[in-house]
Every structure is written in C-alpha cells, then in structure tokens.
Design a protein around this motif. Structure first.
Motif, PDB file in Angstrom:
ATOM      1  N   ARG A 188       2.822   0.608  10.894  1.00 19.34           N
ATOM      2  CA  ARG A 188       1.513  -0.452  11.289  1.00 19.34           C
ATOM      3  C   ARG A 188       0.225   0.379  11.429  1.00 19.34           C
ATOM      4  NH1 ARG A 188       1.133  -4.976  14.025  1.00 19.34           N
ATOM      5  NH2 ARG A 188       3.298  -4.861  14.475  1.00 19.34           N
ATOM      6  N   ASP A 189       0.289   1.792  11.597  1.00 20.43           N
ATOM      7  CA  ASP A 189      -0.850   2.410  11.909  1.00 20.43           C
ATOM      8  C   ASP A 189      -0.612   4.008  11.425  1.00 20.43           C
ATOM      9  OD1 ASP A 189      -3.116   3.739  12.499  1.00 20.43           O
ATOM     10  OD2 ASP A 189      -2.880   3.386  14.667  1.00 20.43           O
ATOM     11  N   ILE A 190      -1.108   4.319  10.260  1.00 19.44           N
ATOM     12  CA  ILE A 190      -0.823   5.610   9.620  1.00 19.44           C
ATOM     13  C   ILE A 190      -1.395   6.759  10.291  1.00 19.44           C
ATOM     14  CG2 ILE A 190      -0.554   4.594   7.083  1.00 19.44           C
ATOM     15  CD1 ILE A 190      -3.324   5.622   6.693  1.00 19.44           C
ATOM     16  N   ASN A 191      -2.155   6.463  11.234  1.00 19.98           N
ATOM     17  CA  ASN A 191      -3.123   7.318  11.758  1.00 19.98           C
ATOM     18  C   ASN A 191      -2.491   7.528  13.600  1.00 19.98           C
ATOM     19  OD1 ASN A 191      -5.004   8.216   9.887  1.00 19.98           O
ATOM     20  ND2 ASN A 191      -6.042   6.295  10.202  1.00 19.98           N
ATOM     21  N   GLY A 192      -1.326   6.575  13.755  1.00 21.60           N
ATOM     22  CA  GLY A 192      -0.925   6.534  14.966  1.00 21.60           C
ATOM     23  C   GLY A 192       0.446   7.810  15.203  1.00 21.60           C
ATOM     24  N   ALA A 193       0.893   7.230  16.282  1.00 20.94           N
ATOM     25  CA  ALA A 193       2.263   7.975  16.643  1.00 20.94           C
ATOM     26  C   ALA A 193       3.262   8.167  15.507  1.00 20.94           C
ATOM     27  CB  ALA A 193       2.709   7.983  18.080  1.00 20.94           C
ATOM     28  N   ALA A 224       0.968  -1.123  -0.003  1.00 24.10           N
ATOM     29  CA  ALA A 224       0.053  -0.108   0.052  1.00 24.10           C
ATOM     30  C   ALA A 224       0.913   1.181  -0.011  1.00 24.10           C
ATOM     31  CB  ALA A 224      -0.987   0.038   1.184  1.00 24.10           C
ATOM     32  N   ASN A 225       0.416   2.285  -0.410  1.00 22.68           N
ATOM     33  CA  ASN A 225       1.032   3.661  -0.380  1.00 22.68           C
ATOM     34  C   ASN A 225       0.609   4.261   1.084  1.00 22.68           C
ATOM     35  OD1 ASN A 225      -0.063   3.753  -3.427  1.00 22.68           O
ATOM     36  ND2 ASN A 225       2.110   4.613  -3.087  1.00 22.68           N
ATOM     37  N   LEU A 226       1.650   4.374   1.822  1.00 18.24           N
ATOM     38  CA  LEU A 226       1.588   5.017   3.248  1.00 18.24           C
ATOM     39  C   LEU A 226       1.434   6.487   3.027  1.00 18.24           C
ATOM     40  CD1 LEU A 226       3.502   2.530   5.483  1.00 18.24           C
ATOM     41  CD2 LEU A 226       1.005   2.432   4.598  1.00 18.24           C
ATOM     42  N   THR A 227       1.566   7.292   4.203  1.00 20.07           N
ATOM     43  CA  THR A 227       1.569   8.743   4.289  1.00 20.07           C
ATOM     44  C   THR A 227       2.797   9.602   4.333  1.00 20.07           C
ATOM     45  OG1 THR A 227       1.147   8.428   6.805  1.00 20.07           O
ATOM     46  CG2 THR A 227      -0.712   8.584   5.388  1.00 20.07           C
ATOM     47  N   GLY A 228       3.922   8.586   3.917  1.00 17.53           N
ATOM     48  CA  GLY A 228       5.143   9.333   3.818  1.00 17.53           C
ATOM     49  C   GLY A 228       6.303   9.311   5.202  1.00 17.53           C
ATOM     50  N   TYR A 229       7.326  10.027   4.736  1.00 20.60           N
ATOM     51  CA  TYR A 229       8.203   9.966   5.904  1.00 20.60           C
ATOM     52  C   TYR A 229       9.541  10.979   5.418  1.00 20.60           C
ATOM     53  CZ  TYR A 229      11.037   6.978   2.998  1.00 20.60           C
ATOM     54  OH  TYR A 229      11.745   6.269   1.814  1.00 20.60           O
TER      55      TYR A 229
END
Length: 823
Positions: free
Chosen positions: A706-711, A667-672
């Motif tokens: 693991r969780d794009i909405n996590g910390a 999947a495409n995640l939210t970046g870094y």
C-alpha cells in the motif's frame, strides 16, 4: 489475435513434422575420440530379455564401456528386457534390479557385482540397484542435475490417489497447494511464489499457461502422470522467468506399462473415494515393435464426484462435477534418431462460483427469503466449461560424434474457459466476468539446442547451447447485461477491463558450460538473453479505449541478460555439496500492462522485474547403517530470493498518489525477499522405511504493498512451517507395504496489516496435524501378477483444519481405494 506464425491445426502438425527436417551438419573433422557415456546422460536402449552375458554385451556396445562380471555373478541368469530412453544409472538399475545384483562404475568400465556382502558401507560410485520405497522424493544419487530437485514417482502417485496434481505435490518441502477442495480452484506455491507466471508447468514439454481471477492454474488429470519433477528456483539458464521454479510432468508411455516379455498390453483401473462419492475409471492400451523401435500408448480417464465434505462437516456447494481426460504418447527410435510425440486433453462442464478458490457458498437469508434457496444459490453460480489441450514433439539426433547431440522440441497448448451466469438478466460486475465471459490461452513453443562434449587442458568439458521461441495468445471476451444499451460499453460486448486480450512473443538464446575438474568438483556457468514483445488488443468498448485517460494498447518491448552459476562437489561417496546463483528477469504480462479502468491508464511505464536467487546445500548417503541392505539419505539446503522492481497491482492512497491523475493499474514496487530452509531425511531397508521433510520460510517487503515508503511488511504468499513424516513396513512374503503419514503445519500469524485494513488474501491461521494410513499390495508373480491395490485413509481423525493458503476448511476424512490390472 493473430500469431505471426501459421495458425490453427496446420501449424501444430508443421511444428511436429518439421523436427525431422533439421539438417545435420558434419563436424567429424573436429571430433575427438568418443568418450564413454556419462552416468547421467540419456541414451535409447533396446535389450530383449536374455541371459546376463548377452545383455551386458549389448549394453557395452551402446554405452562404449567395457563390462566385467565380478566373482560370484551368474552369467546365465535371465535379465531384462530394457527398452526405452535412460541414463546409464537408470539403465543398469532397471536391467539388474530384479536379479539382486549391483554394479560399480569405474573409469570407462562397469563391474557387475553379486549381492552385497555383509558389512559393506557404500558402493564407490552411483549404481545401487535397490529401489527405495515411494516415500522417497529425493534422487537416489545426488548429482549436479538433481541436487535441488524434488520428485514424485509413479508408486507415490498410485498410493496417494490424489484428485488433482497440486494435491500430489502438497507434501513436498517448500511446495504448497493454494486453493480449496474444488478441483478447478487449485494452484501451486513454491518458495513463497504463488502467481501463475512464477511457477512454470510443463506437461511432456508443453507449457501450460492460464491465469484468471481466483482460478486454478493446473487442469491435468493425475492418472495421466508417471512422474513429477520440481526444479525449485530460477537457477537454470534453459528457463525464462519462473522465479519459484519449474514443474515437469511426464506422462506414461508404453515402456512404463508393458509387463516382462510383453509387446502388447492393456490396463484397467477403478478408484473410489468416500468423500464426495468420487469415482475414477481409467483404461489404456499400448504396444511396441522392438525391431522397428516403435511404441505407442493411448489412455482415457473419467472422474466424477458429488459435493466434497470439508473438515468442518459441511458439504461444499458447487464442488461436484465430471472430468473426461485422455492422452497418447508414441515414439520411434532408429539408430541415431529419436522422435516422440505426446498429446493430452481434458474436458469438464460444471456449476461453480466465479472465483473457484472461494470456500463455502451459502446464500444470505435475505436472498433466500426473496428468491428461495435454489435461485439464491444460482445468483452466485456460473455454468463453467473448461477445456485443456496440449501437443508436444521431440526429436533427438545423436550420431557418433562428441560434438553433436541435438534436440528439437515443439509444443502447442490451449486452455479455454467459458462462464455463463445461470441468471442472465441480473447485474454482475464486469470485473467479475459479467454475465458471460470467455478466456482462451494458446501457447506455442519451439526449442532447439545442442550439447558438445570434449576434453580441454585435461578436463572434461560440456557446452550446451540453444535458442527458444514462445508465443502466447490471450483471447478474452465478455457480455455485460448492464451495458446492453450503452454505446460506450459496445452494447455489452467487450473485454473485461481486468482480463485484457493480447499476445506476447519471447525470443531467447542461452548456453551453459560445464567443467568437470576430475576430483568430484563441477562448475557450470550459464547465460541467457530474452527479447520480449507484447501487444495489446484495443477494448471494443470506447470507455476502456480512451487515449485521454491514458489507454494505450500499443506494442511494448523488453530485453535483458540473465546470468547463472551452478557448483557441485562430490566430496566422497557419502557427502556432496551444491550451490546455485542466478539473476533472472521477467517481463510484464499482457494483463499487467493492458489492464485499465474508466479512470486507470495502461501500465506501459512498467519495467522488468528481477530476482537474485541463491541456494547452498549438502546431501549425504549411507548404506548398512542399522541393518544390512538399508540406505539413508539426507539433504539440507538454504535459499534466499531478492526480488527487485516487483510488479504489483497499484492500490493504496500513498502509492497511487505517486502517479497523479489517471494512475496506471500496475506498478513496479521497491522489492521484497523470501528465504528459508529445507531439510529432508529418508530411510529404506528390506522391511522398514520412513522419512521426514521440513520447510520453514519467511519473507518481507521493502515498505508495503500500500505504501512503498511505509513500514516493512511480511510477504503474504509465504506458507507456514511444514513437517511431513512417514513410517512404514514391508511384508515381502505377501507383496505388501503399509504405513502412516503425519503432516504437521505451524500456525501463521505474520501477515501484512496496516492502520486502514488488512489486505492479505490469507488471514491468520491456526496450526494443525493430519494423520493418514496406507496399504499397498503389488504381487510380482502368481495368479494375481499384474494387479495392484491401494487403500488409503486421509485425515484419519477428521481434524477440522484450515490451510493458510486455502483460507477455507480442507477435506474431511476420506477413505480411498483403487484396484488396477495389467492384461
């Protein structure tokens, strides 16, 4: 899988021979008066050993510059020969380097200078002849081409006596080896980018591609290599993807090996290392015909070792083996035409763990009790046969025209690996290759570009533009004993679900426009367009080719533009500033799209990932700082990479839940982001030399893997702080140089974690300090002229250490010795 181009060996030769058929388009009506050769432009030279006046006259004719001899220069002194393709700075340095003379570049002229007078601070332009000791990994003179490049030259390669290419590069700032002491379990990490697709490897222009679960990515014998140039970052419009950077490996040629006055020669070398009882034997023959402009080199190397001893005192099981390798390089230079063809190969067959990057393999007490030690170890062992081949060709047409300097490059590369479990009738997960597996990467590339130079509004302009094609075919198969009776598993003959087959074709066009403002400032905007077509091969097993689950091996297409800007400012002969920006794309790979599972779908929802890269820096160069004829270099740079829509294996309940049933595998995640600082200092003089390189990096994900909405959590591929220092002394009367190298690595504790379990492949690591000693003897004349001896002690104090990206203990103390001779 079938390439849309002609296949097999015939295509390789068509690619190479086709370069000679490129039509030359006459544009002389539009050409202006030919400018003088720029100091960083390359040209073929063929100057025999002769007196200085005659040699300078020949050079003047080739570079279109007037040449004057300064007061005190002895015109009858013998110089040369100079045969090969060099920039003007390189040509002058090689021609005058043994004479003690220097030079100065003026506006369309060259002034040959006598030995430097005392008190001289710095020459007015690049052109210093003094060769730095091989502690240097930054260019002698910074320009827009090499401002961000770190290099390893032939002298440093000889002194290091590395077993692998990643070992050679591990001391460079912000470049780190990933893996253990096993030669086939090593890869490269640049700026926190450690995946194969993020670090492009080129061997004489041939792109080397190979990616497999916890395997190495570089299978090139160091003895073949003359020079390594590391272009960090994705700043060049000439290159697709490669967010971390591009590593260019150049092999040796006849011109590199021939002694003064030789047209034919031979070379032999023997090396030995105590750790692992490692032996290396290399033989080469080479020659040239200066009248015909032809040269050729052929070489072969055999390397074998027993088990390596790691720094914790253990013998590393499944680390022994033998590697056979060789290469050839030939060229023809006739007037306006230059052709070069190069090829390399390596072959090994060794026992190894399936995951070559694993550390020590020790069977459990239970397995030893049931099977005995040897059979218990065999259950974790594969018989691995690895073959690596490459073939590349280059054609350059450079007539008497400002607007035509055309180059065509073609290449083919194949890396294949076959694993067979020593015990065939045992259960092995298909995700770990099953009982047997085969994986082959075939990569074809073609590159055609032209450089046009002209004057516009009183400024020097250079427009370089080209088209590229790359076709990569990935062929994967396995035999799974546990499915031998399963129809849905095709009776055990299938592709591993996580190592799919497929191909990818990339069609590209690019250009960069350089404007030289004449005051030391140059600006180079660039633009690249890529169109990528990826196709999968349906799995032979119906359980992994089930449309109801979302398995789809159909074609996927991606495209986009990648802009860039490079700026360079030579403030004065002592100070330079540079800056780079690029916004690059990378399309999903075959394995990222078509990896599936019995309940996991194809990842055809993926989009391209992007990097927004920035770098700024400055460099200095001074002479006669502490004593006459010494030189200092410094370079400081800051960089930051912001990655959007990063492609990642999809795992973790929060992320998987976003896709519902039959979630994709990627999947495409939210970046870094990753960012850091590099600092380098080098000193060289007639007697003392030394240097220090420092790199410090950090990185952070938006959310977590693991969780794009996590910390937010750290990027685990970012290596810890590294400081490498060198101090040495030259004994000129005996042609000796000796010294010490220290490597100091900080502990690493900022690794990702969460409330479930740590998921970084790299646990926290302690800091360590390693110390090496080295001695080199290279007699220039006398009875031993042509010989070279190197002695090195690595990890002098046998420090027990664990590299962060290696996970397991590194090599213990190692005494290395090599002796070579040019006949």
């Amino acid at each position: 899988m079938t390439s849309p181009l002609p296949s097999g060996s015939s295509f390789k030769w068509v690619l190479l021979l086709g370069t000679a058929l490129i039509p030359a388009v006459s544009v002389s009506a539009f050409a202006q008066q030919k400018p003088v050769l720029a100091a960083d432009s390359a040209l073929q030279f063929n100057i025999p050993r002769t007196d200085l006046v005659s040699a300078i006259d020949l050079l003047s004719q080739q570079v279109d510059r007037t040449v004057a001899l300064g007061d005190g220069v002895n015109g009858s002194q013998q110089v040369g020969p100079l045969v090969g393709r060099y920039s003007l700075d390189q040509a002058l340095s090689r021609l005058l380097g043994q004479s003690g003379m220097g030079y100065q570049l003026g506006n369309g002229s060259i002034i040959v200078l006598p030995a430097k007078p005392a008190g001289r601070v710095l020459s007015n332009q690049p052109g210093e002849v003094q060769k730095l000791d091989p502690v240097i990994v930054v260019a002698d003179h910074i320009n827009r081409f090499n401002a961000g490049v770190s290099s390893v030259d032939s002298k440093l390669i000889e002194r290091t006596q590395a077993t692998t290419v990643p070992e050679l590069m591990d001391d460079l700032p912000a470049v780190d080896m990933n893996g253990t002491a096993r030669p086939q379990g090593q890869s490269l990490n640049i700026w926190g980018f450690g995946d194969q697709e993020d670090v492009k490897i080129l061997l004489d222009g041939a792109q080397k591609d190979f990616e497999k679960y916890r395997q190495g990515t570089v299978f090139i014998e160091p003895e073949l290599v003359k020079r390594i140039d590391v272009h960090k970052g994705a700043f060049s419009p000439r290159s697709y993807g490669a967010f971390g950077g591009t590593v260019e490996l150049t092999t040796k040629s006849a011109a590199d090996m021939l002694r003064d006055g030789q047209d034919f020669g031979a070379f032999t070398k023997f090396g030995y290392a105590t750790n692992g009882n490692e032996n290396t034997e290399t033989t080469a023959v080479y020659g040239r015909d200066q009248d015909a402009g032809i040269q050729l080199l052929v070489s072969g190397t055999r390397r074998d070792n027993n088990k390596f001893r790691t720094s914790d005192g253990q013998r590393l099981n499944l680390s022994s083996g033998t590697l056979y390798s060789g290469h050839f390089k030939g060229s023809i230079d006739r007037n306006d035409h230059f052709i070069e063809i190069a090829g390399a190969m390596s072959q090994s067959d060794r026992l190894a763990p399936f995951a070559a990057k694993r550390g020590q393999i020790i069977p459990s007490d239970y397995l030893i009790g049931v099977h005995g030690y040897d059979l218990a170890l065999a259950r974790s062992t594969v018989d691995r046969e690895t073959s690596d081949r490459s073939l590349s060709g280059e054609y350059n047409y450079n007539p008497d025209s400002d607007l035509i300097n055309t180059t065509a490059k073609v290449s083919w590369s194949r890396t294949s690996q076959r694993d067979a479990r020593l015990i065939q009738d045992m259960f092995v997960s298909l995700g770990l290759g099953g009982n047997m597996n085969w994986l082959t990467y075939d990569t074809y590339t073609a590159d055609l570009y032209n450089q046009s130079d002209y004057s516009l509004f009183g400024l020097d302009n250079s427009f370089t533009y080209g088209v590229q094609y790359k076709f990569q075919d990935r062929d994967s198969w396995a035999y799974d004993y546990s499915q031998r009776n399963s129809a849905s598993g095709n009776y055990g003959h299938l592709q591993p679900y996580n190592i799919p087959s497929g191909d990818q074709a990339t069609y590209s066009g690019w250009g960069e426009y350089n404007i030289d403002f004449g005051n030391g400032f140059e600006l180079t905007p660039g633009l690249r367009y890529d169109y990528v077509v990826t196709r999968g091969v349906a799995n032979a097993a119906s359980k992994y080719n089930n449309p109801a689950v979302g398995h789809d091996y159909g074609e996927e297409r991606y495209s986009g533009f990648s802009p860039s800007v490079n700026a360079f400012y030579q403030i004065n002969p002592n100070y330079s500033l540079f800056g780079d920006w690029a916004y690059k794309l990378r399309a999903p790979l075959v394995d990222e799209i078509y990896t599936v599972g019995s309940t996991r779908a194809t990842s055809n929802q993926l989009t391209v990932e992007r990097v927004n890269s920035k770098r700024i820096g400055f460099a200095t160069r001074f002479e006669n700082v502490l004593q006459e004829s010494d030189v200092t270099h410094t370079r400081l740079s800051l960089f930051r990479n912001d990655v959007d829509d990063n492609i990642q294996v999809l795992f973790g309940s929060p992320n998987v839940a976003l896709y519902g049933d039959n979630a994709p595998s990627y999947a495409n995640l939210t970046g870094y982001y990753t960012q850091g600082i590099e600092a380098e200092f080098y000193y060289d003089s007639p007697n003392v030399f030394g240097g220090a390189t420092y790199s410090l990096m950090e990185g952070q994900h938006n959310g977590s893997l693991r969780d794009i909405n996590g910390a937010d959590q750290p990027v685990y591929d970012v290596a810890p702080m590294k400081l490498v220092t060198t101090l040495g002394y030259k004994v000129a009367a005996y042609d000796l140089s000796l010294g010490w190298k220290g490597k100091f690595v900080k502990r690493k504790t900022d690794i990702p974690d969460d409330d479930v379990f740590p998921y970084s492949p790299y646990p926290a690591s302690a800091g360590y300090a390693l110390h090496d000693l080295f001695v080199s003897w290279t007699p220039d004349d006398g009875a031993f002229a042509g010989a070279e001896a190197n002695f090195t002690v690595q990890n002098l104090f046998d420090k027990n250490y664990v590299p962060y990206l290696g996970v397991f203990p590194g090599k213990g103390r190692n005494f290395k010795f090599s002796l070579s001779y040019k006949l």
